[in-house]
Design a protein around this motif. Sequence first.
Motif, PDB file in Angstrom:
ATOM      1  N   PHE A  47      14.382 -70.228 144.036  1.00 43.55           N
ATOM      2  CA  PHE A  47      14.224 -71.629 144.397  1.00 43.55           C
ATOM      3  C   PHE A  47      12.954 -72.199 143.775  1.00 43.55           C
ATOM      4  O   PHE A  47      12.036 -71.467 143.388  1.00 43.55           O
ATOM      5  N   PHE A  48      12.918 -73.501 143.688  1.00 41.62           N
ATOM      6  CA  PHE A  48      11.887 -74.181 142.919  1.00 41.62           C
ATOM      7  C   PHE A  48      10.476 -73.830 143.381  1.00 41.62           C
ATOM      8  O   PHE A  48       9.544 -73.810 142.582  1.00 41.62           O
ATOM      9  N   ARG A  49      10.292 -73.542 144.659  1.00 45.97           N
ATOM     10  CA  ARG A  49       8.949 -73.267 145.163  1.00 45.97           C
ATOM     11  C   ARG A  49       8.585 -71.787 145.150  1.00 45.97           C
ATOM     12  O   ARG A  49       7.467 -71.419 145.522  1.00 45.97           O
ATOM     13  N   ASN A  50       9.497 -70.910 144.718  1.00 46.49           N
ATOM     14  CA  ASN A  50       9.220 -69.469 144.748  1.00 46.49           C
ATOM     15  C   ASN A  50       8.081 -69.072 143.816  1.00 46.49           C
ATOM     16  O   ASN A  50       8.050 -69.481 142.651  1.00 46.49           O
ATOM     17  N   THR A  51       7.163 -68.240 144.316  1.00 44.28           N
ATOM     18  CA  THR A  51       6.137 -67.631 143.476  1.00 44.28           C
ATOM     19  C   THR A  51       6.568 -66.247 143.029  1.00 44.28           C
ATOM     20  O   THR A  51       6.002 -65.679 142.098  1.00 44.28           O
ATOM     21  N   ALA A  52       7.569 -65.678 143.698  1.00 40.13           N
ATOM     22  CA  ALA A  52       8.075 -64.359 143.340  1.00 40.13           C
ATOM     23  C   ALA A  52       9.572 -64.308 143.596  1.00 40.13           C
ATOM     24  O   ALA A  52      10.101 -65.040 144.435  1.00 40.13           O
ATOM     25  N   CYS A  53      10.259 -63.469 142.847  1.00 42.52           N
ATOM     26  CA  CYS A  53      11.685 -63.248 143.084  1.00 42.52           C
ATOM     27  C   CYS A  53      11.839 -62.334 144.284  1.00 42.52           C
ATOM     28  O   CYS A  53      11.269 -61.232 144.322  1.00 42.52           O
ATOM     29  N   LEU A  54      12.595 -62.767 145.276  1.00 43.91           N
ATOM     30  CA  LEU A  54      12.775 -61.967 146.486  1.00 43.91           C
ATOM     31  C   LEU A  54      13.671 -60.762 146.254  1.00 43.91           C
ATOM     32  O   LEU A  54      13.702 -59.835 147.057  1.00 43.91           O
ATOM     33  N   ALA A  55      14.395 -60.753 145.123  1.00 42.50           N
ATOM     34  CA  ALA A  55      15.284 -59.627 144.836  1.00 42.50           C
ATOM     35  C   ALA A  55      14.572 -58.507 144.087  1.00 42.50           C
ATOM     36  O   ALA A  55      14.615 -57.344 144.492  1.00 42.50           O
TER      37      ALA A  55
END
Length: 359
Positions: A31-39
């Motif tokens: 998502f646009f606000r992510n600082t890291a990939c959750l996967a």
Amino acid sequence: MLPPAVGRGPFPTPVGPVQRYRCPSCHQEIFFRNTACLACGIQLLFDPDRGFSDMAETGHPCANRGQINCNWSADKPGALCLSCQHTTVVPDLSVPANIDRWERIETVKRPLILMLHRLGLPLFDEAGMPVPRFELKGETGDATAPRVLTGHAEGTITLNIAEADDAERERIRAEMNEPYRTLTGHLRHEVAHHYWDVLTEARPDRLDRLRAIFGDDRQDYGAALQAHYAEGAPPDWAESYISAYATAHPWEDFAETWAHVFHLLDGLETAQAFGLKAPQDLPEGLERLVREPMPRLAQAWVELTIALNAVNEAMGHETFYPFVLAPPVVAKQEAIRSLIVEANSGEAAAAPSGSALPR
């Protein structure tokens, strides 16, 4: 002449599947606000022209990443990103809650700066300095100190950081009898005042067109606001205005209408990206949508908001979009849409057949 960074000329090329992003490493949705990939866990950097990348491989993080989780890239180490450059005053960080407020405001500001960038609207002045400038201020608690009022003056947007608190913003919304009050709406409204000035400077033809449809802005602004707060809007305001506040003065009518043009364009593009209800014959992407006549866009927006209003009602939420786009309002939106296209392309935008646009 404005510097190249202001985005003059053809609309920038859209960044991949705009409004929907995937991790550059594992390709899971982010998502646009992510600082890291959750996967997969990689640290992400966003560039307004190139989209997301792996921070370990490319680019430099914004200097504000550690404090407010800004996920945008900067041109060099220790520098600010395009969005953070536009904030010239941050709130008093000795107040612990202000860091969270600052982060919330910047999280909302980044999509706005990206949208302005993609629409080719100027983001720098002739000296190469970022404009509009944002000053984020809070009340000091001193009863004798002047209140911090959200507003615009000569390229500077002052925002009372209390608007970042949901409860406080809802209190003000109820007190002002407004159907809708969000940080996104505030920022879109305030930048409109800046672009009224910028896009009409040295262009009396544009100013004349705006005055013909929004009214003469030379009327006393302070007196007009005072009268509005004392007397309220005319009872038939919804026939010609997007909101009651838009009746206060031509500048406020323009700013309220501009904000809703941005709501409409951003909302339609997002709906397209996620496969929601929208006419299939509309072109995809903000840069192409803005070139469509507003009556077509408004029709698509109304169809979408009817569906989303019903979904919100089914879930027990407030109305998603509690506004009516009367034909005079659509004509005003068309004036703004065509102004944006004209300012980007350097030539007059064609008005649709049957448009109420002034000539």
